[in-house]
Design a protein around this motif. Structure first.
Motif, PDB file in Angstrom:
ATOM      1  N   ARG A 165       0.839  -1.207   0.000  1.00  0.00           N
ATOM      2  CA  ARG A 165       0.000   0.000   0.000  1.00  0.00           C
ATOM      3  C   ARG A 165       0.871   1.254   0.000  1.00  0.00           C
ATOM      4  NH1 ARG A 165      -2.905  -2.814   4.062  1.00  0.00           N
ATOM      5  NH2 ARG A 165      -2.052  -1.389   5.659  1.00  0.00           N
ATOM      6  N   TRP A 166       1.941   1.218   0.778  1.00  0.00           N
ATOM      7  CA  TRP A 166       2.869   2.351   0.863  1.00  0.00           C
ATOM      8  C   TRP A 166       3.487   2.626  -0.514  1.00  0.00           C
ATOM      9  CZ3 TRP A 166       2.994   5.698   4.633  1.00  0.00           C
ATOM     10  CH2 TRP A 166       4.134   6.464   4.915  1.00  0.00           C
ATOM     11  N   ASP A 167       3.860   1.559  -1.215  1.00  0.00           N
ATOM     12  CA  ASP A 167       4.452   1.703  -2.548  1.00  0.00           C
ATOM     13  C   ASP A 167       3.437   2.285  -3.534  1.00  0.00           C
ATOM     14  OD1 ASP A 167       6.816   0.678  -1.599  1.00  0.00           O
ATOM     15  OD2 ASP A 167       6.463  -1.360  -2.376  1.00  0.00           O
ATOM     16  N   ARG A 168       2.184   1.841  -3.436  1.00  0.00           N
ATOM     17  CA  ARG A 168       1.158   2.353  -4.340  1.00  0.00           C
ATOM     18  C   ARG A 168       0.907   3.844  -4.110  1.00  0.00           C
ATOM     19  NH1 ARG A 168      -1.428  -2.714  -3.291  1.00  0.00           N
ATOM     20  NH2 ARG A 168      -2.754  -1.720  -1.713  1.00  0.00           N
ATOM     21  N   ARG A 169       0.950   4.252  -2.861  1.00  0.00           N
ATOM     22  CA  ARG A 169       0.769   5.670  -2.558  1.00  0.00           C
ATOM     23  C   ARG A 169       1.913   6.483  -3.156  1.00  0.00           C
ATOM     24  NH1 ARG A 169      -0.246   6.805   3.593  1.00  0.00           N
ATOM     25  NH2 ARG A 169      -1.239   8.674   2.781  1.00  0.00           N
ATOM     26  N   TRP A 170       3.118   5.951  -3.059  1.00  0.00           N
ATOM     27  CA  TRP A 170       4.276   6.651  -3.624  1.00  0.00           C
ATOM     28  C   TRP A 170       4.136   6.782  -5.141  1.00  0.00           C
ATOM     29  CZ3 TRP A 170       8.264   9.508  -2.024  1.00  0.00           C
ATOM     30  CH2 TRP A 170       9.316   9.731  -2.909  1.00  0.00           C
ATOM     31  N   GLN A 171       3.693   5.726  -5.811  1.00  0.00           N
ATOM     32  CA  GLN A 171       3.554   5.743  -7.259  1.00  0.00           C
ATOM     33  C   GLN A 171       2.396   6.633  -7.704  1.00  0.00           C
ATOM     34  OE1 GLN A 171       5.587   4.412  -9.473  1.00  0.00           O
ATOM     35  NE2 GLN A 171       6.921   3.540  -7.897  1.00  0.00           N
ATOM     36  N   GLY A 172       1.332   6.675  -6.905  1.00  0.00           N
ATOM     37  CA  GLY A 172       0.111   7.321  -7.367  1.00  0.00           C
ATOM     38  C   GLY A 172      -0.122   8.746  -6.914  1.00  0.00           C
ATOM     39  N   SER A 173       0.667   9.257  -5.978  1.00  0.00           N
ATOM     40  CA  SER A 173       0.377  10.576  -5.427  1.00  0.00           C
ATOM     41  C   SER A 173       1.620  11.459  -5.401  1.00  0.00           C
ATOM     42  CB  SER A 173      -0.200  10.451  -4.012  1.00  0.00           C
ATOM     43  OG  SER A 173      -0.331  11.717  -3.415  1.00  0.00           O
ATOM     44  N   SER A 174       1.598  12.519  -6.196  1.00  0.00           N
ATOM     45  CA  SER A 174       2.708  13.476  -6.166  1.00  0.00           C
ATOM     46  C   SER A 174       2.715  14.259  -4.859  1.00  0.00           C
ATOM     47  CB  SER A 174       2.608  14.439  -7.353  1.00  0.00           C
ATOM     48  OG  SER A 174       1.405  15.190  -7.294  1.00  0.00           O
ATOM     49  N   VAL A 175       1.534  14.468  -4.272  1.00  0.00           N
ATOM     50  CA  VAL A 175       1.454  15.157  -2.977  1.00  0.00           C
ATOM     51  C   VAL A 175       2.122  14.321  -1.893  1.00  0.00           C
ATOM     52  CG1 VAL A 175      -0.101  16.027  -1.205  1.00  0.00           C
ATOM     53  CG2 VAL A 175      -0.643  16.394  -3.614  1.00  0.00           C
ATOM     54  N   PHE A 176       1.871  13.030  -1.910  1.00  0.00           N
ATOM     55  CA  PHE A 176       2.498  12.120  -0.949  1.00  0.00           C
ATOM     56  C   PHE A 176       4.017  12.149  -1.097  1.00  0.00           C
ATOM     57  CE2 PHE A 176       3.886   7.713   0.116  1.00  0.00           C
ATOM     58  CZ  PHE A 176       3.567   7.740   1.466  1.00  0.00           C
ATOM     59  N   ARG A 177       4.494  12.110  -2.326  1.00  0.00           N
ATOM     60  CA  ARG A 177       5.945  12.147  -2.564  1.00  0.00           C
ATOM     61  C   ARG A 177       6.531  13.463  -2.059  1.00  0.00           C
ATOM     62  NH1 ARG A 177       4.144   9.835  -7.490  1.00  0.00           N
ATOM     63  NH2 ARG A 177       4.380  11.825  -8.608  1.00  0.00           N
ATOM     64  N   ARG A 178       5.834  14.574  -2.352  1.00  0.00           N
ATOM     65  CA  ARG A 178       6.332  15.872  -1.913  1.00  0.00           C
ATOM     66  C   ARG A 178       6.347  15.977  -0.392  1.00  0.00           C
ATOM     67  NH1 ARG A 178       3.368  18.601  -4.943  1.00  0.00           N
ATOM     68  NH2 ARG A 178       1.728  19.383  -3.569  1.00  0.00           N
ATOM     69  N   ALA A 179       5.315  15.463   0.257  1.00  0.00           N
ATOM     70  CA  ALA A 179       5.257  15.524   1.712  1.00  0.00           C
ATOM     71  C   ALA A 179       6.415  14.761   2.351  1.00  0.00           C
ATOM     72  CB  ALA A 179       3.927  14.956   2.206  1.00  0.00           C
ATOM     73  N   LEU A 180       6.711  13.573   1.834  1.00  0.00           N
ATOM     74  CA  LEU A 180       7.807  12.789   2.402  1.00  0.00           C
ATOM     75  C   LEU A 180       9.158  13.457   2.149  1.00  0.00           C
ATOM     76  CD1 LEU A 180       6.879   9.048   1.782  1.00  0.00           C
ATOM     77  CD2 LEU A 180       6.733  10.373   3.886  1.00  0.00           C
TER      78      LEU A 180
END
Length: 218
Positions: free
Chosen positions: A129-144
């Protein structure tokens, strides 16, 4: 269940062998009349033994273990040559500086350190699930990436303060203040992380907790 560092290293063991035991040994030996260099070296030996034991148990040396041992050997060797106990105190500043620098370096890599660090504590299903969030959300990537940058900068500031303490204050006072500073640094960074998380949650509907689902993705 005991909190873990990595997948098989109990956090309580790390705290005891890297923080509590060296501090207790240092002040115990000083109370018995030992010199500061001997007292610091005795505490350092505990950390080195735990690091080596963990590496042998896991049958591999990871980057963290190699870094810890390298800092211990260099600081111990330098202080042995010069007879200056302060060089043993400086190793803590070097350690936090390396952590901060590596956090910032990972911003230039494919994924920041906080992403991979979080995966270490997850089940196989949670990692997917964590990997899917990374692949699917630019906001998630930016936040991390923002959080990784904050932790990196925080540890660099910690290293500067730690270096000043080691070079200017009485040797007997520095080991205690080192531990106090670590607690303060982590608490400040956790509060910062909570504020950043609240910003992304309120503005983007992004929940950074591992088990949460985002309300909307970019």
């Amino acid at each position: 269940m005991t909190a873990r560092v990595g997948r098989d290293r109990p956090a309580v063991v790390v705290v005891l062998t890297h923080l509590v035991a060296p501090l207790a040994v240092f002040y115990g030996l000083r109370a018995l009349g030992a010199g500061p260099w001997i007292a610091l070296m005795a505490g350092t030996t505990i950390t080195a033994i735990e690091t080596i034991f963990t590496a042998v148990h896991r049958r591999r040396l990871d980057t963290v273990s190699i870094t810890v041992l390298a800092i211990l050997v260099i600081s111990a060797g330098s202080s042995l040559v010069t007879g200056d106990a302060r060089l043993l105190l400086v190793r803590n500043a070097a350690g936090t500086a390396l952590i901060g620098a590596w956090l910032l370096v990972t911003l230039c890599l494919r994924r920041p350190l906080l992403f991979d660090g979080a995966r270490m504590f997850q089940s196989a299903e949670a990692r997917q699930r964590w990997d899917r969030r990374w692949q699917g959300s630019s906001v998630f990537r930016r936040a991390l990436r923002v959080l990784t940058a904050a932790w990196g900068a925080g540890f660099l500031v910690d290293a500067v303060i730690r270096l000043l303490l080691a070079l200017t204050l009485p040797v007997d006072l520095v080991p205690l203040l080192d531990n106090v500073l670590l607690v303060v640094t982590v608490m400040v960074l956790l509060v910062t992380q909570k504020i950043v998380g609240a910003h992304y949650r309120n503005r983007y509907g992004l929940h950074l907790r591992q088990g949460s689902s985002d309300q909307r993705e970019d």
